[in-house]
Design an enzyme around this catalytic site. Structure first.
Site: not given
Length: 115
Positions: A81-82
């Site tokens: 994810c980020r």
């Protein structure tokens, strides 16, 4: 910077303790060995960039969609994810679903860009 609530951060910490955290510098070798890369962010977040060749399966739809995307529960999977929290949660979910070779990128995309 995203601010997460304490309950989310606790769940993410528990997931990180269960899931092998792939160091960003080891990603290329994992991909060369055939790992499937899963971006668990929401589609709107992809405009921020992603990793070439990754498949987008948002965290909320992962349990319903993963068997169609990765039918082999023994396949090498790397979630991201980020920032690393949702990637770890996704990898823990996959372990719970019977997938056996699952990792998460430590620090997510931010970890990759920092390395």
């Amino acid at each position: 910077m995203v601010i997460h609530d304490p309950a989310f951060l606790q769940r993410a910490a528990e997931a990180k303790a269960r899931v092998d955290q792939l160091q960003p510098g080891d990603l290329e070798a994992a991909l060369e060995a055939g790992a499937i890369l899963i971006d668990v962010r929401e589609p709107a977040e992809l405009a921020e960039g992603t990793i070439q060749g990754s498949l987008n399966v948002p965290l909320d739809s992962l349990p319903q969609r993963i068997a169609a995307v990765v039918p082999d529960p023994g396949a090498a999977i790397v979630c991201f994810c980020r920032g690393g929290n949702r990637g770890s949660l996704a990898a823990a979910d996959l372990l719970d679903l019977g997938y056996t070779n699952v990792r998460s990128i430590a620090g997510g995309l931010e970890g990759l860009s920092a390395g």
